[in-house]
Each structure stands twice: as C-alpha cells, then as structure tokens.
Design a protein around this motif. Structure first.
Motif, PDB file in Angstrom:
ATOM      1  N   ALA A 213      41.835  37.711  29.271  1.00  0.00           N
ATOM      2  CA  ALA A 213      41.683  36.699  30.457  1.00  0.00           C
ATOM      3  C   ALA A 213      42.550  35.413  29.983  1.00  0.00           C
ATOM      4  CB  ALA A 213      40.357  36.323  30.468  1.00  0.00           C
ATOM      5  N   LYS A 214      42.388  35.272  28.592  1.00  0.00           N
ATOM      6  CA  LYS A 214      42.886  33.682  28.276  1.00  0.00           C
ATOM      7  C   LYS A 214      44.337  33.806  28.176  1.00  0.00           C
ATOM      8  CE  LYS A 214      39.153  33.379  25.135  1.00  0.00           C
ATOM      9  NZ  LYS A 214      38.595  31.837  24.914  1.00  0.00           N
ATOM     10  N   GLN A 215      44.854  34.959  27.973  1.00  0.00           N
ATOM     11  CA  GLN A 215      46.299  35.212  27.617  1.00  0.00           C
ATOM     12  C   GLN A 215      47.109  35.380  29.147  1.00  0.00           C
ATOM     13  OE1 GLN A 215      44.529  36.779  25.628  1.00  0.00           O
ATOM     14  NE2 GLN A 215      45.257  35.332  24.024  1.00  0.00           N
ATOM     15  N   LEU A 216      46.366  35.928  30.298  1.00  0.00           N
ATOM     16  CA  LEU A 216      46.775  35.925  31.501  1.00  0.00           C
ATOM     17  C   LEU A 216      46.872  34.542  32.131  1.00  0.00           C
ATOM     18  CD1 LEU A 216      47.943  37.741  33.760  1.00  0.00           C
ATOM     19  CD2 LEU A 216      45.592  38.073  34.554  1.00  0.00           C
ATOM     20  N   ILE A 217      45.731  33.790  31.923  1.00  0.00           N
ATOM     21  CA  ILE A 217      45.669  32.361  32.545  1.00  0.00           C
ATOM     22  C   ILE A 217      46.664  31.515  31.901  1.00  0.00           C
ATOM     23  CG2 ILE A 217      44.135  30.360  32.077  1.00  0.00           C
ATOM     24  CD1 ILE A 217      41.739  32.067  32.593  1.00  0.00           C
ATOM     25  N   ARG A 218      46.952  31.682  30.921  1.00  0.00           N
ATOM     26  CA  ARG A 218      48.048  31.105  29.878  1.00  0.00           C
ATOM     27  C   ARG A 218      49.513  31.510  30.674  1.00  0.00           C
ATOM     28  NH1 ARG A 218      50.675  27.090  27.417  1.00  0.00           N
ATOM     29  NH2 ARG A 218      52.834  27.921  26.569  1.00  0.00           N
TER      30      ARG A 218
ATOM     31  N   ILE B 216      47.606  27.137  31.080  1.00  0.00           N
ATOM     32  CA  ILE B 216      46.549  26.323  30.553  1.00  0.00           C
ATOM     33  C   ILE B 216      46.124  27.439  29.435  1.00  0.00           C
ATOM     34  CG2 ILE B 216      44.300  25.916  30.954  1.00  0.00           C
ATOM     35  CD1 ILE B 216      45.104  25.389  34.043  1.00  0.00           C
ATOM     36  N   GLU B 217      45.595  26.659  28.491  1.00  0.00           N
ATOM     37  CA  GLU B 217      45.149  27.510  27.223  1.00  0.00           C
ATOM     38  C   GLU B 217      43.664  27.043  27.035  1.00  0.00           C
ATOM     39  OE1 GLU B 217      47.076  26.881  23.581  1.00  0.00           O
ATOM     40  OE2 GLU B 217      49.081  27.476  24.212  1.00  0.00           O
ATOM     41  N   VAL B 218      42.778  28.372  27.382  1.00  0.00           N
ATOM     42  CA  VAL B 218      41.498  28.059  27.184  1.00  0.00           C
ATOM     43  C   VAL B 218      40.895  28.340  25.692  1.00  0.00           C
ATOM     44  CG1 VAL B 218      39.296  28.532  28.261  1.00  0.00           C
ATOM     45  CG2 VAL B 218      41.331  28.763  29.564  1.00  0.00           C
ATOM     46  N   ALA B 219      40.558  27.597  24.975  1.00  0.00           N
ATOM     47  CA  ALA B 219      40.119  27.848  23.571  1.00  0.00           C
ATOM     48  C   ALA B 219      38.729  28.408  23.405  1.00  0.00           C
ATOM     49  CB  ALA B 219      40.053  26.560  22.708  1.00  0.00           C
ATOM     50  N   ALA B 220      38.478  29.024  22.533  1.00  0.00           N
ATOM     51  CA  ALA B 220      36.957  29.646  22.237  1.00  0.00           C
ATOM     52  C   ALA B 220      36.058  28.317  22.401  1.00  0.00           C
ATOM     53  CB  ALA B 220      37.173  30.276  21.192  1.00  0.00           C
ATOM     54  N   GLY B 221      34.689  28.982  23.130  1.00  0.00           N
ATOM     55  CA  GLY B 221      33.841  27.971  23.356  1.00  0.00           C
ATOM     56  C   GLY B 221      34.161  27.046  24.589  1.00  0.00           C
TER      57      GLY B 221
ATOM     58  N   LEU C 188      42.282  30.454  40.769  1.00  0.00           N
ATOM     59  CA  LEU C 188      41.632  31.613  40.619  1.00  0.00           C
ATOM     60  C   LEU C 188      42.507  32.489  40.460  1.00  0.00           C
ATOM     61  CD1 LEU C 188      39.269  33.404  40.887  1.00  0.00           C
ATOM     62  CD2 LEU C 188      39.579  33.679  43.355  1.00  0.00           C
ATOM     63  N   VAL C 189      42.333  33.130  39.131  1.00  0.00           N
ATOM     64  CA  VAL C 189      43.333  34.188  38.596  1.00  0.00           C
ATOM     65  C   VAL C 189      42.369  35.409  38.830  1.00  0.00           C
ATOM     66  CG1 VAL C 189      44.281  34.953  36.543  1.00  0.00           C
ATOM     67  CG2 VAL C 189      44.365  32.684  36.810  1.00  0.00           C
ATOM     68  N   ILE C 190      43.179  36.474  39.345  1.00  0.00           N
ATOM     69  CA  ILE C 190      42.633  37.689  39.563  1.00  0.00           C
ATOM     70  C   ILE C 190      43.582  38.658  38.697  1.00  0.00           C
ATOM     71  CG2 ILE C 190      42.231  39.705  41.181  1.00  0.00           C
ATOM     72  CD1 ILE C 190      40.346  37.351  41.770  1.00  0.00           C
ATOM     73  N   ASN C 191      42.895  39.169  37.625  1.00  0.00           N
ATOM     74  CA  ASN C 191      43.568  40.024  36.651  1.00  0.00           C
ATOM     75  C   ASN C 191      43.790  41.361  36.905  1.00  0.00           C
ATOM     76  OD1 ASN C 191      44.319  41.144  34.209  1.00  0.00           O
ATOM     77  ND2 ASN C 191      42.691  40.269  33.143  1.00  0.00           N
ATOM     78  N   GLY C 192      44.962  41.855  37.001  1.00  0.00           N
ATOM     79  CA  GLY C 192      45.312  42.990  37.536  1.00  0.00           C
ATOM     80  C   GLY C 192      46.178  43.618  36.499  1.00  0.00           C
ATOM     81  N   ALA C 193      46.407  42.948  35.441  1.00  0.00           N
ATOM     82  CA  ALA C 193      47.541  42.945  34.120  1.00  0.00           C
ATOM     83  C   ALA C 193      47.183  44.613  33.687  1.00  0.00           C
ATOM     84  CB  ALA C 193      47.421  41.978  33.206  1.00  0.00           C
ATOM     85  N   GLU C 194      45.986  44.751  33.270  1.00  0.00           N
ATOM     86  CA  GLU C 194      45.606  45.979  32.532  1.00  0.00           C
ATOM     87  C   GLU C 194      46.669  46.531  31.662  1.00  0.00           C
ATOM     88  OE1 GLU C 194      45.563  49.837  35.010  1.00  0.00           O
ATOM     89  OE2 GLU C 194      43.466  49.603  34.540  1.00  0.00           O
ATOM     90  N   CYS C 195      46.557  45.810  30.348  1.00  0.00           N
ATOM     91  CA  CYS C 195      47.657  45.899  29.347  1.00  0.00           C
ATOM     92  C   CYS C 195      47.238  46.790  28.322  1.00  0.00           C
ATOM     93  CB  CYS C 195      47.813  44.329  28.620  1.00  0.00           C
ATOM     94  SG  CYS C 195      45.974  43.968  27.727  1.00  0.00           S
ATOM     95  N   GLU C 196      45.985  47.348  28.251  1.00  0.00           N
ATOM     96  CA  GLU C 196      45.732  48.384  27.339  1.00  0.00           C
ATOM     97  C   GLU C 196      46.432  49.771  27.692  1.00  0.00           C
ATOM     98  OE1 GLU C 196      43.053  49.655  24.710  1.00  0.00           O
ATOM     99  OE2 GLU C 196      41.936  47.786  24.642  1.00  0.00           O
ATOM    100  N   PRO C 197      46.772  50.441  26.449  1.00  0.00           N
ATOM    101  CA  PRO C 197      47.439  51.784  26.750  1.00  0.00           C
ATOM    102  C   PRO C 197      46.303  52.532  27.318  1.00  0.00           C
ATOM    103  CG  PRO C 197      47.998  50.857  24.726  1.00  0.00           C
ATOM    104  CD  PRO C 197      47.049  50.029  25.251  1.00  0.00           C
TER     105      PRO C 197
ATOM    106  N   GLY D 237      39.992  23.977  34.969  1.00  0.00           N
ATOM    107  CA  GLY D 237      40.191  24.135  36.596  1.00  0.00           C
ATOM    108  C   GLY D 237      40.707  25.624  36.913  1.00  0.00           C
ATOM    109  N   VAL D 238      40.248  26.235  36.084  1.00  0.00           N
ATOM    110  CA  VAL D 238      40.788  27.917  36.394  1.00  0.00           C
ATOM    111  C   VAL D 238      39.326  28.799  36.174  1.00  0.00           C
ATOM    112  CG1 VAL D 238      42.546  29.550  35.810  1.00  0.00           C
ATOM    113  CG2 VAL D 238      42.665  27.270  34.813  1.00  0.00           C
TER     114      VAL D 238
END
Lengths: 341, 186, 555
Positions: free
Chosen positions: C242-247, C252-257, C160-169, C264-265
C-alpha cells in the motif's frame, strides 16, 4: 523452509569474493609482464597459508570448516596481501604476513564479517613495521636494470635467499617510484628532473602505471557487475586528485602531479579492492564518501609528509577505526521520514 | 600574584553562586532514582523480594540496602534492566529463587464462602465481591502475585498459568545450524 | 500520461503467474465442512450468535462484530452448526482459535437479502453500518475493517488509491477478478470515493497484467466513471505494498505510525472494492473470496472459495500432486507456512501455494553478514537492514527501534537478495513481537502501579477517617463523663473475624453435609441433556471471556 521469503536470489558470499578475485586478474597479468612470475609464487604461497590458517582457526574456534573455506574470503585476503608486498620477497615474509592477517586480524575478532580492520592491510602494516628492509626492495621492472632474473633464479631467492653468482640483491631491486621520489626530494631534487628519471616511465613509473591501469580495469568490471558501488573509488580518487592537484599547482617543483599519485603505489588497488571491502567500510552511501575522502586525504599526507613509502595501507586502517562512528552519523532518511529525522 | 589570587577567588565565587542558584532553581522533589527503578519493576506488588511492595524494594535498591536480583516476576530481563539503569554488573538469581510462568488467580466459585479476606490481601484491587457474596478475580488486572492464596480459609483460589494463544503468541528467535546437514526445522 | 514516482529499492523475482491465469475463475465445490474462525480481521474477535445444532442459512450472521474495531462473520452456506470450539486456524503459530464448524446441507439456501437499488440516496452512516455488518474487511491481506477506513473524519481525501498491483509472485486472484468483474470493482470504487468525498480514484495495476488493464480501462469508459483512472505501474516487488503504491501514484510517503488519511490518501484492494459493492448493492455479506490455488498442483487456477473451506479440500480441487511438503498462505515473499492443512480459508487468504522441494528448495547455509548492503539497496522503506539485523540478533531492541524497526513492512526483499542467506525478516518479526510483548507488560505494570497506589491512598484515607471518627466519639464520651473503659484486649477484632470465618466455614460444611441437592438423581434424559447443554454453554462463555481477555492483552 519455515518462514518467508521462501525464494532467494541465487547469490552467495563465495560468488562475490570470486568476482573480486577475477577482477584482480588484469592487474596481475601486467604485474607478471613487468616483474616476472615471482608474484605468482607469492600469491600461491599466500593462498595456501591463508587456507591452512583459516581451517586451523575455524577448528580452534569450533566452527564448521567447509562452508567458510568455500567462501573465498581468505583467498582474497591472501591475494591482496601478496600484491601489496614486493614480488621478490622471501617465502617466510609472505607466510608470516598472511598468518597474521588471517589469525589475528580476522579470526580473533570473530571471523568473516566481524573484523574491524582490513586483514590484508593489517598483514602489510605488521610486515612493514617489522621487516622494513625486505618491504622496500622491489624488483626492478623488466628492461630497466642491467640484470634480469629468470624464474628459477627468482624461486631460488624466494625459498633459499640465494641469488646466482655474486649478484647482490641491490643489483636486481630498487626502491619504488614513490619511495624514490621521497628520497630525491629529500636531497633537494627538482620534481621535473626527478620525474625525467627512467624509472618514472610515461608519468607514474614503469610497471606501476600499467599494473595500476590493470586494477582500474578490474575495478570498473566490479562496478559494472554491481559488486561495489561507485562511492568509495570515486570519492577516494577525486580527493587524492584534488589535494595533490592543488598542491601541484601551488608548487610544481615540490609536489608530484595528480596522475602520478593515481597510478603509482597502491592507489588503484586501494580504491577498488581494499577500501571497498564491505566488512570494514561504512554501509551508508554518505558514510562511504566520507570514509573514502578521509582515506584519500590520509594517503596523500602519508605519502608526502609521512615516513612510509606508500600511505594506502595506513590510511585504510585509520579510516577502518572510524567506520562505526561514520555509520552512526550518516544514517539515511527512512521512507516517509525525510523531514523529521 | 595578588591579581591571580583575586581572579581565582572571583571565579570560585561566581561558580559557587551558579551552583547555589541551580540547586534552588532546578531542585528535584523526591528521589528520581527510586521512581526510575520503580518504573522497571513489574509492579506485581508480590513481596517476593522481601519488601512489602515494588516501591519499597525500589527504595531499598536506591539506598543500596537490597540487591538487584530479588525480583522473580521481573525475570532475568528485569535484572538486566536494573543493572543497565544502575551501571552495575548483571547478577543472576540466587539458587533458591524460583521463577514461574506468568499466571493469574482464579476463584473456584462453588467453594468460595465470601469472607473478603482475599479482597483485603489483593494489592491491586483485582478481586471483586462483598461479604457473604461470591468473589471473582478480574483476570486482566491480576498481576499474579499470589498474595491472595494464603489468607483464603477454604483454599478456593488457584493460580492458572496464562496459556499461549494467537493473541499473545510471539515469533521465535531464528535458530539454524551453520552447516545444512545440521539444519533442523525450528 | 500521468507522472509516476518511484520508490527506493525493490526486486524482480520470477513472477510465476501465468500458471494460474489460463483458466477463468471457477466456483469451488461445496466442501464437506466449513471451519469459520471468529477472528479473521484486525481488532476484536466476533462474538458467536448461534448455538451448536442450530440450522443456519447462507449469509446468516453467526458472529457479531464486538467492540469498536471488529467485524462480523457469516455462514458461508446453509447447514448445521456442529461445533463452536477451539480449532487450528490459518495462522503461523498453529495455535487454535474459536471457530464455528458448519456442515453444509448442500441446499445453498440464501437468507433473504436486503439489496439497495439506489445507494446514493442512503445516508453514509447507514452504508458504513451495512459494510460492518456484512463483514467487509481489507482483502489485500491486512483484513482491517473497511467501514472504519471509509470515514474521512475531518481530513480532506484527495486521492483514493485502488490497489490492483498484485506484485507478489504466484498470486493472480486480483488479476482474474479485474479481468472478469471490472465493472463491479469500479462500482465499488465509486462507492468508496463517495463515502470518502475523494476527488479522484487512481487504480494502480502492474504492467505485467495487460488483460486486466484493458478490461478495467474498458469498464471505466463503459461505466462513464469520471475522475477515475487506470494507471499501469512498473512491475517491481513490492510495488503492490500500500505504501509503495501510494508513493508511485501520488508521490506521497506514508511513514509507519502515520495514517494515510492525514496525508489525504486512502488505499483499498480491488477485491475489497468488489466485496463492498456486493455488500451494499446486493446485501451479500463477505462469505467467499477468490483464492489462487497454485504451486505443486495439477491445474493451478483461481477458485471462488467459501470462507471456511478446509485448505486440503481446496487444494484437492486443483489436483494435489506428489511431493507437496507444506502449504503457503499468501505469496512466496510474504506468505506464511501453514502448520495445519485442516484450517479453513479465511478472509485474508488470497493464495494457497502447495510447496515442494522443487519449487522452494530448503534454505541454504547461513553465513555471517558481510555488510555488503545489498539488503539496504533493495529495501523499499529505505532502512539499513544490516544494522537492524545486528541489533535484533543481539536482542538489543531499543537500538532496533531507534533504527526504525517498525518502518519495516516485512516484504522480504532483503532476505531475498542476502548472499549470506540470513533469514533477516524473521529477525525483524522476532524483535517486533518481543517489543510488543514488552510494551504490553509495561502497560500492565503501569496499570498495576496505579491501582496499587490508589489502593494505598484509599487504605490511608480509611484509616484516617476511622481515627477521626474514634476521636470524635471519645471526645463525645469524655464530655458525657460516662465512658466505660473497655477491657477488651487489642487483638479482639482479629479474633472476632477469625471466629466469624470459622463459623461461616462450619456453617457451609454443615450445610453441604446435611442438605443434598434434590434434583440430581433420577433425571429424565431430557433434563440430562438440558444440564449438558447448560454446562457446554458455561464452558463456551468461559472460553469467550478468555479469548476476549486475550485480545485485550494483545491490543
């Protein structure tokens, strides 16, 4: 400011082109050192012609003139063309070549970004087909000939076609090292004895080896400034080296050593400045390698077996044609789709 | 000479047999071209093309009896698709053709007398109701063909154009001028 | 040290975050009114369950989740519902949507909440049900109903990935939330881990937020959370996608669709974890969120804002300055310019940037593409943006799809680096919405064809049956040899129908003329009000029906 992203990295087409122009300077300095300032006159002529043609074509095409004149792409075409033709060329040769390059091969295809062929190389090809004798008379590098022309003499020739006294053109010019090699080999000369001729300097030709070195320096600058990627120069030079090296190993008496191929003619200029033109080269890394390998192979074939003194221009144009195909065939895998597509 | 003739004859016979076999083995039922054309048409079944429905029009196009520019609901995009499919040149609508924004029929419930004529006219069964009962249009199924308008004896059906909402809103094609002075906010 | 992966490309825009991290999270003032849209999430719009004039309590359900993918909407404070109508919302189109307008009474009177002290003993379906009814949706911007994402189906969720990256300026709402409310975020993460039966929880935070990383790490130790790790990830845009952080965290790379659960993520934003926790533990529905108010304001800061607070009132609290020429919702890379400053804050509003010409200069001259591939170099989806642009510009949508248009996450990195200043992302958005519209109309055409063919065959069948019946009758008639020959002409039935219709029309007209409604005159004000009320309700129902067909067509 209507849609995101609302911020952009400060970069522009004109700045990229300016960097490329800047990177040409070391080569130009060596050029002036060995052949005199005539090249600067050619470059100036070509630049003025290019800008005027560009402005005229933009007007005819009903496009805004200012932003496109400022993008420096026409200047770059002019400089590359001027550097490809003999330094002591009559003014009209430069003007005709540049006009053709800008109007026919750039604007008739849609202008900046839309031309399938490298404009400078199209200009060069037109000139060498139309005026072969003018295109093969290169100034004798400084210190090799008996007579050295002063700047005023060079200007006089460029604009009036007059040489001082009763000097003949042949007395101050000579064939390029590549050209000479071809002629000598044709007359059953041995590679070793040919390369011992004074024109060949250390290993590739007085003047040309230093000018090539200058372009190599400039090319490295472009690479470190990330203006160009390594794929095209490396693939081109490695192919050229590998093919010429292999044949040189097989028959050293008939085939010149690879370093000769690297440092004579337009190999370095082509590798770093001509083949890397983004508009006319592939966009995928793999495609760039294929493109440059093809260009290296063709350059070698034209140089050794073809009828023209150098092969870079025609190799470039031939590979330019295949860019869309190469791009379509070498699409890289998309994120998350590595095994599927 | 004789052997050459024999060889040619043998090849001809073999190829003929292969073709004959293929014709039987890979036989396609129906006319696939008609279905392909039909797939491109918008299926409004409105008859504006002069044919009683999309399929008849598709058949007419496939037979060469009809032009590709007779379907107003398909729009120019539809003509372009047909031209692509059939390898023909794009042909604009004639001057008399009017293309309308997409709309759905709506029955004014207080005027409806429950005559069921519109139900019979609807090509996609998008109107529900029964004799002497109020009728109503299932908006999601209505193709906007307008075939229900003429039969209504009390003119209680009107076409309501589909308004833009956040649900069907589309990002616009970027518009910008080449010089900054001319840049207008799109 | 955990092994981290990298993704292709990425850019490093100026972060501009320190402006708004200086102050702790403050509570936004109660606004003069709240405009709460009923469609703040992915899926079907919520259905209003209150009436105009009704008094509601804080946290009271005002919009019921409607349909499979939907979420509930609640009153952000106590007060009176003054309107349920179409209002401009925080959407780039500027088009109105159905909103509930609420005038606060200032009492902040809570509905009686149903906290759960021991959530571990509650069945998972019940927990998910509560999340749905609490209106918990993804607060990272996707606003997908969280209860649906918290169901693993038959998949084994490893991470389970919890996203606290907050990359946007500019955006710092997650940063401040992690600094101040780390324990509750982790409790929410634990709740999510349990619902998903996940093995481990990885919380990715970009390494430009040392305070948040420290606070979260301390909270992991203090809360004795097992199988939970705070991972500092490199600061690079769009590393918080989300896709980048999971990677980056799992490779793991989650493609579109593709659903990430298939691989498993699963991934949630820290804000979502926090809100999910509040909803389960304290029974608090999602009625507020942290919003970064920054840009051209006197004191940029993070405000805990009630959903529905008008943007203009929110910005006023941070001190609006001269020169503001628009409001961006979200960050400068992916945000949208809001057409109306009257719209209310929605669940997706993580940041409001007051824009000015100094901060965001007007776009530069656009030149043709020179195929320099700087865009391809930075594309995190490994696309060829120059080719996509070429096809989108030519409206060659089939080709654009072939070049994987739908793998584009619209991060804006390509436009950011483009030396020709081409609005690349805008072309992709345009192409995508055109393709969606085409797909929708194709779907409608297919449905219409099916219905038409069914009707044709039905008519055919009816005709046949009629003929058969007639034949049988005739047979019977000839048998009895007493068949009177009908002398009615063939057009008889038609005339008959027409006559009947005319009769019906005449009848209706006669009725309309003679019978007057008895109760339309001399009405008491009470009755008038009642009628107006009924009319209003009818209008609203029509609108709702309209809105729901719209969402249907959007699906």
């Amino acid at each position: 400011m209507a849609f995101s992203p609302f911020i952009t990295k400060p970069s522009s087409v004109s700045e990229i082109m300016l960097q490329v122009l800047f990177a040409l300077i070391p080569g130009i300095l060596f050029y002036v050192w060995f052949y005199g300032p005539a090249i600067l006159v050619s470059m100036l002529l070509a630049s003025l012609t290019a800008l005027a043609t560009e402005a005229l074509m933009l007007k005819l095409r009903n496009r805004p003139v200012a932003p496109f004149l400022k993008d420096n792409s026409a200047l770059l075409t002019a400089w590359l063309l001027a550097l490809s033709i003999p330094p002591l060329a009559p003014w009209w040769l430069v003007v005709v070549g540049t006009m053709f390059a800008i109007s026919i091969s750039k604007h008739l295809y849609g202008g900046l970004g839309n031309n399938p062929f490298n404009p400078a190389m199209v200009g060069y090809a037109v000139l060498i087909i139309s005026f072969p004798s003018y295109m093969t008379h290169w100034l004798t590098p400084d210190g090799l000939g008996d007579i050295t022309l002063g700047f005023s003499d060079q200007l006089n020739y460029i604009f009036h076609g007059i040489l001082p006294g009763d000097i003949k053109l042949d007395a101050v010019t000579m064939a390029t090292p590549l050209d000479t090699l071809k002629t000598q080999l044709h007359m059953n000369g041995q590679m070793k004895t040919i390369l011992d001729m004074p024109i060949y300097g250390h290993f590739a030709g007085v003047g040309s080896e230093w000018v090539s070195f200058g372009f190599l320096l400039g090319g490295l600058y472009l690479f470190f400034r990330r203006i160009i990627s390594w794929h095209i120069p490396v693939a081109f030079l490695v192919t050229l080296f590998a093919v010429s090296g292999a044949l040189h190993l097989v028959d050293p008496s008939r085939y010149a050593p690879p370093l000769f191929h690297w440092f004579s003619g337009a190999a370095m200029l082509g590798a770093f400045f001509i083949l890397t033109d983004p508009v006319t080269s592939p966009t995928t890394p793999k495609g760039r390698m294929i493109f440059a390998c093809g260009a290296g192979l063709l350059t070698f074939l034209i140089r050794v077996y073809g009828g023209f003194p150098d092969g870079v221009a025609f190799a470039t144009l031939l590979m330019n044609i295949s860019v869309p195909l190469i791009d379509a065939w070498t699409q890289p895998a998309v994120f998350g789709r590595k095994d599927r597509s | 000479m004789f052997s050459a003739l024999l060889a040619m004859a043998a090849i001809a016979i073999t190829l003929g047999a292969v073709l004959g076999f293929a014709a039987i083995r890979f036989r396609v039922e129906g006319n696939p071209l008609v279905d392909k054309i039909d797939a491109v048409l918008p299926q409004t079944q409105c008859g504006q093309c002069g044919y009683p429905g999309c399929k008849p029009y598709a058949t007419a196009i496939a037979e060469g009896a009809a032009d590709i520019n007779q379907c107003p609901p398909g729009g120019e995009e539809g003509i372009r698709k047909l031209a692509d499919l059939l390898g023909m040149e794009f042909k604009p609508f004639g001057s008399s053709t009017v293309t309308k924004p997409k709309a759905v029929a709506r029955i004014d419930e207080s005027t409806c007398i429950g005559c069921t004529l519109c139900i019979q006219a609807c090509p996609v069964d998008a109107i529900v109701g029964a004799a002497k009962q109020m009728h109503t249009v299932i908006a999601a199924e209505c193709t906007g063909c307008e075939l229900c308008l003429p039969p209504c004896p009390v003119d209680c059906i009107s076409m309501v154009s589909i308004e833009e909402s956040t649900g069907n809103w589309k990002w616009k094609y970027p518009v910008y001028a080449l010089t900054p002075s001319q840049t207008a906010a799109p | 040290m955990r092994k981290l992966y990298t993704f292709h490309g990425g850019v490093h825009p100026a972060t501009c975050k320190t402006q708004s991290t200086g102050k702790p999270i403050a509570k936004a003032k109660l606004p003069s009114k709240l405009i709460i849209p009923l469609h703040q999430h992915v899926g079907h719009s919520a259905r209003p369950v209150v009436e105009v004039g009704e008094r509601v309590q804080k946290g009271q359900l005002i919009g019921r989740a409607d349909g499979h993918v939907s979420s509930a909407v609640h009153a952000s404070t106590s007060g009176t519902v003054t309107a349920i109508d179409m209002q401009p919302v925080a959407h780039p189109s500027g088009l109105p949507e159905l909103c509930i307008t609420l005038i606060p009474d200032g009492l902040e009177e809570w509905l009686e909440l149903e906290p759960i002290d021991d959530w571990q003993s509650v069945p998972h379906t019940e927990l998910r049900h509560r999340l749905r009814n609490a209106g918990v949706v993804g607060l990272g911007g996707a606003v997908f109903p969280s209860d649906m994402k918290l169901y693993a189906h038959k998949h084994k969720i490893k991470t389970l990935v919890i996203n606290g990256a907050e990359c946007e300026p500019y955006i710092t709402c997650d940063d401040l939330l992690m600094r101040e409310r780390a324990a509750e975020i982790l409790a929410g993460a634990e709740l999510m881990r349990t619902l998903l039966y996940a093995d481990e929880v990885l919380i990715g935070i970009e390494d430009n937020k040392p305070e948040a990383i420290h606070a979260m790490r301390s909270a992991v130790i203090a809360g004795k959370h097992a199988n939970m790790e705070i991972v500092a990830v490199p600061t690079i845009y769009p590393g918080g996608g989300a896709k980048q952080l999971i990677r980056v965290l799992t490779g793991i790379e989650v493609a579109a669709g593709v659903r990430s659960t298939d691989l498993g993520v699963q991934c949630f934003n820290v804000g979502t974890a926090y809100s999910a926790w509040r909803a389960i533990r304290f029974g608090e529905p999602l009625i507020s969120r942290i919003v970064t108010v920054t840009g051209n304001v006197a004191s940029p800061q993070n405000l805990e804002t009630l959903i529905g607070t008008p943007i203009i009132e929110l910005v006023a609290q941070a001190g609006a300055l001269q020169g503001t020429n628009g409001y961006i919702m979200g960050g400068p890379m992916m945000g949208v310019l809001l057409p109306s400053d009257q719209a209310g804050v929605i669940k997706a509003t993580n940041c409001i940037i007051a824009a000015s010409d100094q901060l965001f200069p007007p776009p530069k001259t656009v030149l043709p593409c020179i195929r320099c591939t700087r865009c391809a170099d930075v594309c995190p989806a490994q696309l060829q943006p120059q080719d996509l642009y070429w096809h989108a510009r030519a409206k060659n949508f089939t080709k654009a799809e072939e070049y994987h248009l739908f793998d584009c996450i619209e991060c804006g990195a390509c436009s950011y680096v483009c030396p020709s200043n081409i609005p690349l992302v805008q072309y992709y958005r345009f192409a995508k919405s055109e393709i969606w519209a085409q797909q929708a109309s194709q779907k409608a055409a297919n449905a219409a064809r099916e219905r038409h063919e069914f009707r044709e065959s039905r008519l055919e069948r009816e005709k046949r049956e009629k003929a058969e019946k007639l034949a049988a009758k005739e047979k019977a008639a000839t048998k009895s040899e007493a068949a009177p020959v009908s002398d009615k002409p063939d057009t008889g039935p038609v005339d008959e129908t027409q006559r009947k219709i005319q009769a019906a029309i005449d009848h209706a007209r006669a009725q309309a003329a003679t019978i007057k409604p008895k109760n339309t005159e001399q009405l008491t004000p009470q009755q008038l009000a009642e009628i107006a009320d009924i009319e209003a309700r009818r209008a609203r129902i029509r609108e709702i029906a309209q809105a729901s067909t719209d969402t249907h067509t959007r699906e």
